[in-house]
Design a protein around this motif. Structure first.
Motif, PDB file in Angstrom:
ATOM      1  N   GLY A  74      26.640  16.480   0.188  1.00  0.00           N
ATOM      2  CA  GLY A  74      26.994  15.486   1.203  1.00  0.00           C
ATOM      3  C   GLY A  74      25.874  14.503   1.454  1.00  0.00           C
ATOM      4  O   GLY A  74      26.107  13.302   1.611  1.00  0.00           O
ATOM      5  N   ALA A  75      24.647  14.991   1.482  1.00  0.00           N
ATOM      6  CA  ALA A  75      23.497  14.102   1.685  1.00  0.00           C
ATOM      7  C   ALA A  75      23.349  13.141   0.518  1.00  0.00           C
ATOM      8  O   ALA A  75      23.058  11.956   0.712  1.00  0.00           O
ATOM      9  CB  ALA A  75      22.223  14.923   1.877  1.00  0.00           C
ATOM     10  N   TRP A  92      22.682  19.348  17.556  1.00  0.00           N
ATOM     11  CA  TRP A  92      22.676  18.798  16.203  1.00  0.00           C
ATOM     12  C   TRP A  92      23.765  17.748  16.036  1.00  0.00           C
ATOM     13  O   TRP A  92      24.869  17.925  16.528  1.00  0.00           O
ATOM     14  CB  TRP A  92      22.910  19.919  15.190  1.00  0.00           C
ATOM     15  CG  TRP A  92      21.889  21.012  15.243  1.00  0.00           C
ATOM     16  CD1 TRP A  92      22.045  22.244  15.792  1.00  0.00           C
ATOM     17  CD2 TRP A  92      20.555  20.968  14.724  1.00  0.00           C
ATOM     18  NE1 TRP A  92      20.892  22.980  15.647  1.00  0.00           N
ATOM     19  CE2 TRP A  92      19.962  22.222  14.995  1.00  0.00           C
ATOM     20  CE3 TRP A  92      19.815  20.001  14.057  1.00  0.00           C
ATOM     21  CZ2 TRP A  92      18.662  22.528  14.617  1.00  0.00           C
ATOM     22  CZ3 TRP A  92      18.514  20.309  13.684  1.00  0.00           C
ATOM     23  CH2 TRP A  92      17.952  21.561  13.966  1.00  0.00           C
ATOM     24  N   PRO A  93      23.465  16.681  15.300  1.00  0.00           N
ATOM     25  CA  PRO A  93      24.516  15.713  14.989  1.00  0.00           C
ATOM     26  C   PRO A  93      25.512  16.324  13.998  1.00  0.00           C
ATOM     27  O   PRO A  93      25.206  17.330  13.346  1.00  0.00           O
ATOM     28  CB  PRO A  93      23.743  14.547  14.361  1.00  0.00           C
ATOM     29  CG  PRO A  93      22.496  15.159  13.815  1.00  0.00           C
ATOM     30  CD  PRO A  93      22.167  16.316  14.720  1.00  0.00           C
ATOM     31  N   PRO A  94      26.690  15.729  13.851  1.00  0.00           N
ATOM     32  CA  PRO A  94      27.711  16.279  12.948  1.00  0.00           C
ATOM     33  C   PRO A  94      27.270  16.356  11.480  1.00  0.00           C
ATOM     34  O   PRO A  94      27.834  17.130  10.711  1.00  0.00           O
ATOM     35  CB  PRO A  94      28.891  15.320  13.091  1.00  0.00           C
ATOM     36  CG  PRO A  94      28.651  14.558  14.330  1.00  0.00           C
ATOM     37  CD  PRO A  94      27.179  14.583  14.604  1.00  0.00           C
ATOM     38  N   THR A  95      26.256  15.608  11.087  1.00  0.00           N
ATOM     39  CA  THR A  95      25.782  15.624   9.700  1.00  0.00           C
ATOM     40  C   THR A  95      24.970  16.869   9.358  1.00  0.00           C
ATOM     41  O   THR A  95      24.676  17.112   8.199  1.00  0.00           O
ATOM     42  CB  THR A  95      24.920  14.380   9.414  1.00  0.00           C
ATOM     43  OG1 THR A  95      23.880  14.304  10.399  1.00  0.00           O
ATOM     44  CG2 THR A  95      25.770  13.105   9.461  1.00  0.00           C
ATOM     45  N   VAL A  96      24.614  17.644  10.381  1.00  0.00           N
ATOM     46  CA  VAL A  96      23.853  18.871  10.159  1.00  0.00           C
ATOM     47  C   VAL A  96      24.849  20.023  10.047  1.00  0.00           C
ATOM     48  O   VAL A  96      25.669  20.251  10.937  1.00  0.00           O
ATOM     49  CB  VAL A  96      22.833  19.115  11.300  1.00  0.00           C
ATOM     50  CG1 VAL A  96      22.163  20.472  11.157  1.00  0.00           C
ATOM     51  CG2 VAL A  96      21.798  18.008  11.304  1.00  0.00           C
ATOM     52  N   ASP A  97      24.774  20.753   8.939  1.00  0.00           N
ATOM     53  CA  ASP A  97      25.724  21.830   8.657  1.00  0.00           C
ATOM     54  C   ASP A  97      25.253  23.204   9.119  1.00  0.00           C
ATOM     55  O   ASP A  97      26.050  24.137   9.182  1.00  0.00           O
ATOM     56  CB  ASP A  97      25.991  21.874   7.149  1.00  0.00           C
ATOM     57  CG  ASP A  97      26.585  20.566   6.670  1.00  0.00           C
ATOM     58  OD1 ASP A  97      27.715  20.263   7.087  1.00  0.00           O
ATOM     59  OD2 ASP A  97      25.915  19.847   5.902  1.00  0.00           O
ATOM     60  N   VAL A 100      21.412  20.993   5.673  1.00  0.00           N
ATOM     61  CA  VAL A 100      22.379  19.951   5.346  1.00  0.00           C
ATOM     62  C   VAL A 100      22.945  20.224   3.960  1.00  0.00           C
ATOM     63  O   VAL A 100      22.186  20.561   3.041  1.00  0.00           O
ATOM     64  CB  VAL A 100      21.690  18.560   5.371  1.00  0.00           C
ATOM     65  CG1 VAL A 100      22.658  17.447   5.009  1.00  0.00           C
ATOM     66  CG2 VAL A 100      21.054  18.310   6.728  1.00  0.00           C
ATOM     67  N   ARG A 128      27.276  25.945  10.837  1.00  0.00           N
ATOM     68  CA  ARG A 128      28.196  25.456  11.864  1.00  0.00           C
ATOM     69  C   ARG A 128      29.518  26.225  11.790  1.00  0.00           C
ATOM     70  O   ARG A 128      30.164  26.476  12.798  1.00  0.00           O
ATOM     71  CB  ARG A 128      28.422  23.955  11.659  1.00  0.00           C
ATOM     72  CG  ARG A 128      29.177  23.272  12.767  1.00  0.00           C
ATOM     73  CD  ARG A 128      29.327  21.784  12.476  1.00  0.00           C
ATOM     74  NE  ARG A 128      28.082  21.068  12.563  1.00  0.00           N
ATOM     75  CZ  ARG A 128      27.572  20.539  13.674  1.00  0.00           C
ATOM     76  NH1 ARG A 128      28.207  20.678  14.819  1.00  0.00           N
ATOM     77  NH2 ARG A 128      26.434  19.878  13.639  1.00  0.00           N
ATOM     78  N   ALA A 178      26.050  10.473   0.774  1.00  0.00           N
ATOM     79  CA  ALA A 178      25.739   9.505   1.830  1.00  0.00           C
ATOM     80  C   ALA A 178      24.595   8.581   1.446  1.00  0.00           C
ATOM     81  O   ALA A 178      24.558   7.423   1.856  1.00  0.00           O
ATOM     82  CB  ALA A 178      25.411  10.235   3.124  1.00  0.00           C
ATOM     83  N   ASP A 179      23.647   9.094   0.649  1.00  0.00           N
ATOM     84  CA  ASP A 179      22.478   8.306   0.243  1.00  0.00           C
ATOM     85  C   ASP A 179      22.124   8.646  -1.199  1.00  0.00           C
ATOM     86  O   ASP A 179      21.298   9.526  -1.453  1.00  0.00           O
ATOM     87  CB  ASP A 179      21.291   8.601   1.162  1.00  0.00           C
ATOM     88  CG  ASP A 179      20.043   7.810   0.793  1.00  0.00           C
ATOM     89  OD1 ASP A 179      20.100   6.938  -0.105  1.00  0.00           O
ATOM     90  OD2 ASP A 179      18.990   8.069   1.419  1.00  0.00           O
TER      91      ASP A 179
END
Length: 182
Positions: free
Chosen positions: A41-42, A91-96, A37, A143, A45-46
């Motif tokens: 970006g992580a 993988w969800p879109p949040t995983v690069d 990730v 990705r 987001a948090d």
């Protein structure tokens, strides 16, 4: 690594970090899968994540937008068929990106001709062959398509002797890339 793109350079660093992390646990381990990730970006987001990460990771993320954070997927189990196990990963879109670490036995090309067709007999033959080499393969893909591989031999189990490059293990690169296809 100076002629690599910034994304590939960050991926290479992450693959080596993951391989070193797995190496710390020793040999004879099952395959391990990691989500990669973008750290910046992580953190965006948090923001509280900065309190849980080492300060050098937070600093690196602030100076390098390509810096990657690895998150082990502890529920991943290959159950004897790595390709089939990877085929069900999405993988969800949040995983690069993703990284996989797996151990394999390799033989010199001339010794491979004598490997039996029966899978159980082939495993026994490989395990007992005098020219066998145990290797740990760490493969990472983004990705966006970049790939990096690191290969460590049990016979030369030193971080300085880890071979690396973008296409050392093309089959695993392709299998890992497929986890990002819809």
């Amino acid at each position: 690594m100076t002629d690599l793109s910034a994304a590939t350079r960050s991926l290479a660093v992450s693959v080596h970090e993951v391989e070193n992390h797995v190496a710390d646990a020793g040999w004879d381990a099952p395959p391990r899968l990691f989500a990669l990730v973008a750290t910046a970006g992580a953190l965006a987001a948090d923001p509280t994540l900065a309190d849980r990460l080492p300060s050098d990771v937070v600093t690196a993320a602030r100076t390098d937008p390509h810096h990657l954070l690895s998150v082990e997927q502890e529920e991943f189990a290959a159950d004897g068929d790595l390709e089939r196990s990877l085929a069900v990963v999405a993988w969800p879109p949040t995983v690069d990106g993703a990284a996989l670490v797996v151990e394999r036995i390799v033989l010199p090309p001339d010794a491979e001709e004598s490997v039996p067709d029966d899978p159980q007999a082939a495993l026994e033959h490989l395990a007992n062959h005098p020219d066998r080499q145990d290797v740990r393969l760490a493969v990472g893909v983004l990705r966006s398509g970049e790939a990096w591989c690191a290969v460590r031999s049990r016979a030369h189990d030193v971080a300085a002797d880890v071979a690396s490059g973008p296409d050392l293990v093309p089959g695993l690169v392709a299998a890992l890339r497929a986890t990002f296809e819809s």
